[in-house]
Design a protein around this motif. Structure first.
Motif, PDB file in Angstrom:
ATOM      1  N   ARG A 138       0.836  -1.207   0.000  1.00 24.73           N
ATOM      2  CA  ARG A 138       0.000   0.000   0.000  1.00 24.73           C
ATOM      3  C   ARG A 138       0.865   1.249   0.000  1.00 24.73           C
ATOM      4  NH1 ARG A 138      -5.342   1.846   1.474  1.00 24.73           N
ATOM      5  NH2 ARG A 138      -5.264   3.872   2.508  1.00 24.73           N
ATOM      6  N   MET A 148      -2.787  -1.537  -6.231  1.00 28.09           N
ATOM      7  CA  MET A 148      -2.954  -2.606  -5.258  1.00 28.09           C
ATOM      8  C   MET A 148      -3.527  -3.866  -5.899  1.00 28.09           C
ATOM      9  SD  MET A 148      -1.907  -2.353  -2.138  1.00 28.09           S
ATOM     10  CE  MET A 148      -2.939  -3.521  -1.244  1.00 28.09           C
ATOM     11  N   THR A 335      -8.788  -2.575  -0.083  1.00 27.58           N
ATOM     12  CA  THR A 335      -8.543  -1.132  -0.001  1.00 27.58           C
ATOM     13  C   THR A 335      -9.667  -0.429   0.762  1.00 27.58           C
ATOM     14  OG1 THR A 335      -9.627  -0.663  -2.132  1.00 27.58           O
ATOM     15  CG2 THR A 335      -7.272  -1.168  -2.173  1.00 27.58           C
TER      16      THR A 335
END
Length: 417
Positions: A138, A148, A335
């Motif tokens: 990240r 990602m 995420t």
């Protein structure tokens, strides 16, 4: 050239230089994810060989899936909390080594308990890897869902390669050849320790948490994260049911060979890699919540058709479509969880990549017992309810990025105010 134009050109050059500098790191991290999850993908391959060589029941076979997830579920929160407080980059190569060692030992001897424990050790290695690797990724991706998704797709690649790499070895050697399966972990761990990607992933408070300083200063939204966890757990049951029973659907219901069952797993995993990248792109273009909901909506009819359609050729096509649909929400959920808990990135990563996903493995033996008594097809018909549940739960999710873009406070900020 004006001062403003000069500054703009300089900023663009700096941005390009940063992109170039982070790309090798992302490639390395993606490769480590592939090798680590190679040993997660080994489990359904091994299940096929345990079924053929040792003639285990469905309950015993799904117990192998439980072994890969039970101990991992216990230790996963601890790994997440540790990586929130400390930079533990050595867990990236260390986790890979333990994952490979467990799989390497599982085929030696014929004792079920020792096999179960070896697979359990491998699961702990897989669990140890994920929170720290996701934090470092990240930081390198700078919170981009698309970037990602490439890290996450490394895991799909590893799962996809497992049948291709491991089936020929096991066909040639039988289960006594499992120590050869640990070789990729040894080689990749050595390369990762030499490169140490965590040493340049960012330092300080924001860097340790894998996000920006602004994100780190935002409050955690545990209520929203709990809602997301419910979705991820439901997907986990669906996913582990597929990797436990998909090959057996072709082998025992379709009366095909072990090799055909392994190819079905490969098709599912390759399609999953495509779905992971597609999900990241959809999230960046159309929003994260639409991407998540679309994936589960497609799963509903395709899963049921996979179970009920007798044609092997059609089943392969449906397997591919289902693989894409199941994995479209995967990175997006990771995420989203990190944005719900910006002050606990390691915990969020560990839950969405590890613990919540492992819960499905805990339910696998129950489904195995059901399959022994009611039949595999009837059991999968019951599992078909889980994508419906995942879709309904996903309707309750909110996106903090969308709220910020509209200028409104997140739920956590509103609570703090």
């Amino acid at each position: 050239m004006s001062a403003e134009q000069t500054a703009a050109v300089g900023q663009a050059a700096l941005s390009g230089a940063r992109e170039e500098s982070r790309r090798p790191r992302m490639v390395l991290l993606t490769t480590t994810h592939a090798v680590n999850d190679l040993y997660q993908g080994a489990i359904p391959v091994l299940i096929s060989f345990f079924a053929v060589e040792r003639h285990y029941t469905y309950a015993a076979l799904t117990g192998i899936t439980l072994a890969a997830t039970f101990l991992a579920s216990i230790v996963q929160p601890g790994f997440g909390l540790l990586t929130d407080r400390h930079s533990l980059g050595w867990l990236i190569p260390g986790g890979m080594l333990v994952a490979g060692a467990g799989v390497g030992l599982c085929g030696l001897g014929g004792n079920y308990v020792l096999t179960w424990l070896a697979i359990g050790v491998s699961g702990i290695g897989v669990a140890a890897y994920h929170p720290e690797a996701a934090r470092v990724a990240r930081a390198a991706a700078r919170s981009s869902t698309r970037a990602m998704s490439w890290f996450t797709v490394g895991g799909n690649i590893g799962v996809s390669l497992a049948p291709l790499l491991m089936t020929p070895v096991l066909l040639a050697t039988g289960l006594r050849g499992t120590p050869l399966l640990a070789v990729p972990a040894v080689l990749m761990a050595a390369a990762t320790w030499s490169a140490r990607p965590w040493a340049v992933a960012g330092t300080g408070r924001a860097g340790r948490r894998g996000g920006s300083a602004a994100a780190a200063d935002r409050g955690d939204d545990w209520r929203a994260f709990s809602a997301l966890t419910a979705v991820v757990v439901t997907r986990s049951v669906l996913y582990f049911s597929l990797i436990s029973f998909l090959a057996l659907l072709f082998i025992r219901v379709g009366h095909k060979s072990t090799a055909v069952g392994s190819w079905a797993l490969t098709v599912f995993s390759v399609a999953g890699a495509i779905g992971t990248v597609l999900g990241g792109s959809l999230a960046d273009r159309r929003g994260r919540l639409p991407a998540i909901r679309l994936g589960y909506a497609v799963c509903i009819p395709v899963f049921l058709a996979l179970v009920l359609v007798p044609s092997v050729a059609v089943r392969f096509v449906l397997t591919a479509v289902l693989g894409v649909a199941v994995f479209v929400p995967f990175t997006v959920q990771v995420t989203l969880g990190q944005d719900y808990l910006p002050r606990h990135i390691g915990t969020a990563s560990g839950m969405t990549l590890g613990l919540a996903n492992s819960v499905g493995g805990l339910t696998a033996p129950l489904l195995g017992v059901l399959a022994d008594h009611a039949g595999l097809v009837r059991t999968l018909e019951i599992v078909a309810l889980f994508p419906v549940l995942a879709f309904l739960l996903a309707l309750r999710l909110t996106d903090p990025r969308a709220a910020a873009a509209r200028g409104g406070p997140s739920r956590a900020q509103a609570a703090e105010g």
